[in-house]
Motif scaffolding. Sequence first.
Motif, PDB file in Angstrom:
ATOM      1  N   TYR A 106       1.052  -0.866  -0.193  1.00 23.99           N
ATOM      2  CA  TYR A 106      -0.302   0.190  -0.064  1.00 23.99           C
ATOM      3  C   TYR A 106       0.015   1.365  -0.141  1.00 23.99           C
ATOM      4  N   VAL A 107       0.956   2.089  -1.255  1.00 19.37           N
ATOM      5  CA  VAL A 107       1.438   2.913  -1.069  1.00 19.37           C
ATOM      6  C   VAL A 107       0.380   4.565  -0.544  1.00 19.37           C
ATOM      7  N   GLU A 108       0.995   5.616  -0.531  1.00 23.53           N
ATOM      8  CA  GLU A 108       0.614   6.497   0.378  1.00 23.53           C
ATOM      9  C   GLU A 108       1.703   7.950  -0.441  1.00 23.53           C
ATOM     10  N   VAL A 109       0.878   8.990  -0.978  1.00 25.23           N
ATOM     11  CA  VAL A 109       1.217  10.214  -1.711  1.00 25.23           C
ATOM     12  C   VAL A 109       0.611  11.756  -1.309  1.00 25.23           C
ATOM     13  N   LYS A 110       1.521  12.063   0.351  1.00 23.06           N
ATOM     14  CA  LYS A 110       0.520  12.673   0.592  1.00 23.06           C
ATOM     15  C   LYS A 110       1.772  14.212   0.921  1.00 23.06           C
ATOM     16  N   ALA A 111       1.114  15.417   0.976  1.00 22.87           N
ATOM     17  CA  ALA A 111       1.798  16.949   0.712  1.00 22.87           C
ATOM     18  C   ALA A 111       1.253  17.350   2.658  1.00 22.87           C
ATOM     19  N   VAL A 112       2.842  17.084   3.008  1.00 24.03           N
ATOM     20  CA  VAL A 112       2.979  17.815   4.555  1.00 24.03           C
ATOM     21  C   VAL A 112       2.682  19.356   4.706  1.00 24.03           C
ATOM     22  N   ASN A 113       1.769  19.468   5.244  1.00 26.44           N
ATOM     23  CA  ASN A 113       1.776  20.928   5.770  1.00 26.44           C
ATOM     24  C   ASN A 113       1.674  21.474   4.749  1.00 26.44           C
ATOM     25  N   LEU A 114       0.572  21.379   4.121  1.00 28.82           N
ATOM     26  CA  LEU A 114       0.539  22.082   3.040  1.00 28.82           C
ATOM     27  C   LEU A 114      -0.792  22.690   2.972  1.00 28.82           C
ATOM     28  N   THR A 115      -1.525  24.053   2.649  1.00 24.15           N
ATOM     29  CA  THR A 115      -2.351  24.339   2.702  1.00 24.15           C
ATOM     30  C   THR A 115      -3.244  23.516   1.998  1.00 24.15           C
ATOM     31  N   GLY A 116      -4.736  23.744   2.339  1.00 22.71           N
ATOM     32  CA  GLY A 116      -6.092  22.536   1.618  1.00 22.71           C
ATOM     33  C   GLY A 116      -7.046  23.323  -0.086  1.00 22.71           C
ATOM     34  N   ASN A 117      -5.895  24.645  -0.182  1.00 23.31           N
ATOM     35  CA  ASN A 117      -6.453  24.831  -1.109  1.00 23.31           C
ATOM     36  C   ASN A 117      -5.870  24.387  -2.249  1.00 23.31           C
ATOM     37  N   PHE A 118      -4.293  23.172  -2.050  1.00 23.36           N
ATOM     38  CA  PHE A 118      -4.632  22.918  -3.277  1.00 23.36           C
ATOM     39  C   PHE A 118      -4.582  20.800  -2.891  1.00 23.36           C
ATOM     40  N   TYR A 119      -4.900  20.345  -4.022  1.00 23.85           N
ATOM     41  CA  TYR A 119      -4.602  19.267  -3.950  1.00 23.85           C
ATOM     42  C   TYR A 119      -3.185  17.693  -4.685  1.00 23.85           C
ATOM     43  N   VAL A 120      -2.819  16.972  -3.949  1.00 23.49           N
ATOM     44  CA  VAL A 120      -2.171  15.730  -4.583  1.00 23.49           C
ATOM     45  C   VAL A 120      -2.678  15.189  -5.691  1.00 23.49           C
ATOM     46  N   ARG A 156       1.142  15.898  -9.652  1.00 26.08           N
ATOM     47  CA  ARG A 156       1.479  17.600  -9.836  1.00 26.08           C
ATOM     48  C   ARG A 156       0.556  17.954  -8.379  1.00 26.08           C
ATOM     49  N   LEU A 157       0.331  19.092  -8.317  1.00 22.38           N
ATOM     50  CA  LEU A 157      -0.484  19.841  -7.569  1.00 22.38           C
ATOM     51  C   LEU A 157      -1.569  21.060  -7.488  1.00 22.38           C
ATOM     52  N   CYS A 158      -2.803  20.498  -7.586  1.00 19.19           N
ATOM     53  CA  CYS A 158      -3.922  21.768  -8.262  1.00 19.19           C
ATOM     54  C   CYS A 158      -4.870  21.730  -7.532  1.00 19.19           C
ATOM     55  N   GLU A 159      -5.352  22.718  -7.489  1.00 18.19           N
ATOM     56  CA  GLU A 159      -6.507  23.249  -7.379  1.00 18.19           C
ATOM     57  C   GLU A 159      -7.903  22.307  -7.505  1.00 18.19           C
TER      58      GLU A 159
END
Length: 405
Positions: A217-231, A301-304
């Motif tokens: 099971y693989v997880e990719v996350k953005a740590v301490n990133l504002t909720g305005n952007f998704y992964v 990519r990080l996107c709205e």
Amino acid sequence: MTLHLCLPLLVVLVQSALSLYNCSSQYNRTPENSDMTVDCGASMITLKINLCTAQWAGFITTDLALNGNHNNTVCQGSSDTSVDPPIIRYQLPVNQSQDNPCRQSLQIVDEAPDPTGPFSSFSSIQSVIITGFIDTPRADQGLISYSTDLYYHFSCRYPLEYLLNNTQIVASSVSVATSDNNGTFIDTLKMSVFNGSDHGFPLVVPSTGLELRTRVYVEVKAVNLTGNFYVLLDQCFATPSAYSMSQNEQHNFFAGCSVDQRTSVTSNGLSTVARFNFEAFRFVQHHDQAKSSIYLHCILRLCEPSKCQELLSACNSRRKRSVTPFGKETSESATVSVGPIYTAREEIPYAAAYSNNMASERDNVNVTGLVVGVVFGLAAAVLLVLGVWFALKKFYWAGGLLHDK
């Protein structure tokens, strides 16, 4: 009477078949290093391989050959069932290494002498190194495989400089050094692997590597990133070594809307966390290694949130869009990596394992069916005799009443 004689005979025959090679249950395991012994003799190199573990892995004697020469019977071993456990024996002449049809490698190397030893005054000494391998035919010609190959590597080192004073000469075997890469993290982006769908516990890889087809099971996350952007994961893939731009061998888990049949994408472009899982495999190029290394990579990519949804909706629409297609690397994309993850080579081939189990089950069913059939036959005979006896008794009892009248 016949049944009492047949059943013991059947038991003896079954036991003889199961113990044909005198293999105890302790060898019902995957082959390991201790299953091969090498005798580096002065004129002949003798190799012995455990026949029981090789057969339990689904291979027979003729499947194993020296240095890949599977079509040459001279390079195949001979079974010896007089020892316990049975072995497959190979012999290679040392003084005819160059002319040997099995073509093992012979190399003369210069080495620095031990500064504290008897040859410390020599600038260099030489040794002869003879190496080779015993393997099974390559079952898979593609990039990856979910089954195993057997590979036994051997090496004999003969020093050419000796001090004749009845001192035993011992040559050490070749050691192999490996280097591990802990992966790369870019800015606040992080990739992690877990052992369950709850992503609560990190994946712990045993020293022998993961078993093939283990779900990772693989997880990719953005740590301490504002909720305005998704992964949003555009593409995730695996390589047998650390990633480089010139690498041309890779296994794609998914690229945009195209997902491998053994991969499941559970969350993507919906939050600051994206997740997918896959079945552990091995790279075929690692067929001669005890473990296969897997490096994981994801282009993301990080996107709205609205933009992520717009990109994802391209999977359900053929209408052209002005945005870069989902699954394609863009200037907004970044690559994160983790690895290596090691998978074990010593897994049993699934086809062989299943066929052995099915054969055993068929034998059990046949013996059980015979016993059940005999029991029901005897019961039917007893019921028939009792029925006739009651009928005759009733007949005579009725005749007695008529005479009384």
